[in-house]
Design a protein around this motif. Structure first.
Motif, short mmCIF file in Angstrom:
data_model
loop_
_atom_site.label_atom_id
_atom_site.label_comp_id
_atom_site.label_asym_id
_atom_site.label_seq_id
_atom_site.Cartn_x
_atom_site.Cartn_y
_atom_site.Cartn_z
N GLU A 1 0.83 -1.21 0.00
CA GLU A 1 0.00 0.00 0.00
C GLU A 1 0.86 1.25 0.00
OE1 GLU A 1 -2.38 -0.49 3.45
OE2 GLU A 1 -3.85 -1.79 2.47
N LEU A 2 1.92 1.26 0.80
CA LEU A 2 2.82 2.41 0.86
C LEU A 2 3.48 2.66 -0.48
CD1 LEU A 2 4.61 1.92 4.31
CD2 LEU A 2 3.03 3.77 3.70
N ARG A 3 3.98 1.59 -1.09
CA ARG A 3 4.69 1.74 -2.35
C ARG A 3 3.74 2.22 -3.46
NH1 ARG A 3 10.02 2.13 -2.48
NH2 ARG A 3 9.71 1.77 -4.71
N VAL A 4 2.51 1.71 -3.49
CA VAL A 4 1.55 2.13 -4.52
C VAL A 4 1.13 3.58 -4.30
CG1 VAL A 4 -0.79 1.76 -5.40
CG2 VAL A 4 0.70 -0.20 -4.98
N ARG A 5 0.79 3.92 -3.07
CA ARG A 5 0.32 5.27 -2.77
C ARG A 5 1.41 6.32 -2.97
NH1 ARG A 5 -1.45 4.34 2.04
NH2 ARG A 5 0.06 5.45 3.32
N ASN A 6 2.67 5.92 -2.79
CA ASN A 6 3.77 6.87 -2.88
C ASN A 6 4.60 6.70 -4.15
OD1 ASN A 6 4.14 8.40 -0.06
ND2 ASN A 6 3.39 6.34 0.35
N ALA A 7 4.01 6.07 -5.16
CA ALA A 7 4.76 5.78 -6.39
C ALA A 7 5.38 7.04 -7.00
CB ALA A 7 3.87 5.07 -7.39
N ALA A 8 4.61 8.09 -7.12
CA ALA A 8 5.13 9.31 -7.75
C ALA A 8 6.24 9.93 -6.91
CB ALA A 8 3.99 10.31 -7.95
N TRP A 9 6.16 9.77 -5.60
CA TRP A 9 7.15 10.32 -4.66
C TRP A 9 8.45 9.51 -4.70
CZ3 TRP A 9 8.54 14.03 -1.22
CH2 TRP A 9 9.24 13.69 -0.07
N LEU A 10 8.35 8.19 -4.87
CA LEU A 10 9.51 7.31 -4.76
C LEU A 10 10.18 6.95 -6.09
CD1 LEU A 10 8.05 4.83 -2.12
CD2 LEU A 10 9.70 6.66 -1.70
N THR A 11 9.38 6.86 -7.16
CA THR A 11 9.90 6.36 -8.44
C THR A 11 11.12 7.12 -8.96
OG1 THR A 11 7.74 5.46 -9.07
CG2 THR A 11 9.29 5.90 -10.84
N PRO A 12 11.19 8.46 -8.83
CA PRO A 12 12.36 9.16 -9.38
C PRO A 12 13.69 8.74 -8.75
CG PRO A 12 10.59 10.71 -8.95
CD PRO A 12 10.18 9.41 -8.31
N TRP A 13 13.65 8.08 -7.57
CA TRP A 13 14.88 7.73 -6.87
C TRP A 13 15.12 6.22 -6.80
CZ3 TRP A 13 15.93 12.47 -7.22
CH2 TRP A 13 14.99 13.47 -6.88
N ASP A 14 14.16 5.42 -7.28
CA ASP A 14 14.28 3.97 -7.18
C ASP A 14 15.24 3.40 -8.23
OD1 ASP A 14 12.59 3.67 -5.05
OD2 ASP A 14 10.83 3.11 -6.24
N ALA A 15 16.16 2.55 -7.77
CA ALA A 15 17.06 1.87 -8.70
C ALA A 15 16.27 0.91 -9.58
CB ALA A 15 18.13 1.11 -7.93
N THR A 16 16.72 0.77 -10.82
CA THR A 16 16.09 -0.14 -11.77
C THR A 16 17.17 -1.04 -12.38
OG1 THR A 16 16.26 1.63 -13.43
CG2 THR A 16 14.13 1.34 -12.34
N THR A 17 16.73 -2.02 -13.15
CA THR A 17 17.65 -2.96 -13.78
C THR A 17 17.76 -2.63 -15.26
OG1 THR A 17 16.95 -4.65 -12.22
CG2 THR A 17 18.16 -5.39 -14.16
N PRO A 18 18.98 -2.51 -15.79
CA PRO A 18 19.12 -2.21 -17.21
C PRO A 18 18.45 -3.25 -18.08
CG PRO A 18 21.23 -2.00 -16.07
CD PRO A 18 20.27 -2.61 -15.10
N GLU A 19 17.96 -2.84 -19.23
CA GLU A 19 17.31 -3.75 -20.18
C GLU A 19 18.29 -4.87 -20.56
OE1 GLU A 19 14.98 -3.58 -24.48
OE2 GLU A 19 15.76 -1.74 -23.55
#
Length: 204
Positions: free
Chosen positions: A33-51
């Motif tokens: 719930e926290l991650r979904v509700r705060n997606a816009a707040w957290l996504t710019p800083w979340d690490a991702t995996t290269p294609e």
């Protein structure tokens, strides 16, 4: 039992009780719930995996199990971050290395509604002190995007040293992003980082 784990760390602050404790499977609903509700707040800083290097998404239970394996190996401490008894984020001590380095890195996220209340600097201070005392580490670092003003304020409040920019350090949202590295060694906080932060918080 792994040195320094499992453990519950706590400090009662003017803004509420801050607790770091092991992340557990029962956190699934609240964490999601926290991650979904705060997606816009957290996504710019979340690490991702290269294609081309992606792994299939797993369940929250498998995620916690993987973190527990890392904790048992002594390389990671995966904490849930609570404020006044409610899960509001996560703090992870990772890349724990002994031998000639004796170092680790700290990363975290917190829900927007709980940000700015002192929970993050308190949680970081708790984790740093635990690493310096129980784990006998020498150096802790935090890597932050130059655009992440709230996190830059955290390390400023806690007195971390700015060690400069690591270019293209971490993959975030489809590109390699620069980060600034901040660090502390145990000699810099002989009385503990939490005590220093408490004194600053109280204006002493």
């Amino acid at each position: 039992m792994t040195v320094g784990w499992p453990v519950v760390l706590r400090d009662d602050t003017p803004a509420g009780s801050v607790v770091l404790r092991p992340l557990r499977r029962a956190d699934a609903q609240r964490w999601t719930e926290l991650r979904v509700r705060n997606a816009a707040w957290l996504t710019p800083w979340d690490a991702t995996t290269p294609e081309g290097h992606s792994s299939p998404p797993g369940t929250f239970a498998s995620y916690v199990s993987a973190l527990r394996r890392l904790a048992r190996s002594g390389t990671t401490l995966p904490f849930g971050l609570e404020l006044d008894g409610e899960l509001v984020g996560q703090l992870t001590v990772s890349s724990i290395t002994y031998g000639s380095l004796c170092s680790a890195s700290i990363g975290y996220w917190i829900a927007q509604e709980a940000a700015g209340r002192g929970a993050v600097p308190t949680a970081v201070a708790l984790a740093v002190d635990h690493c310096f005392s129980a784990l006998q580490l020498h150096r802790i670092e935090i890597n932050i995007r130059p655009e992440n003003a709230p996190s830059l304020r955290v390390v400023e409040k806690l007195g971390f040293r700015d060690e400069g920019v690591r270019e293209r350090y971490l993959h975030i949202q489809g590109r390699w992003c620069d980060h600034r590295t901040f660090a502390l060694t145990s000699e810099e906080v002989p009385g503990g980082l939490l005590a220093r932060w408490q004194a600053a918080r109280e204006g002493r």
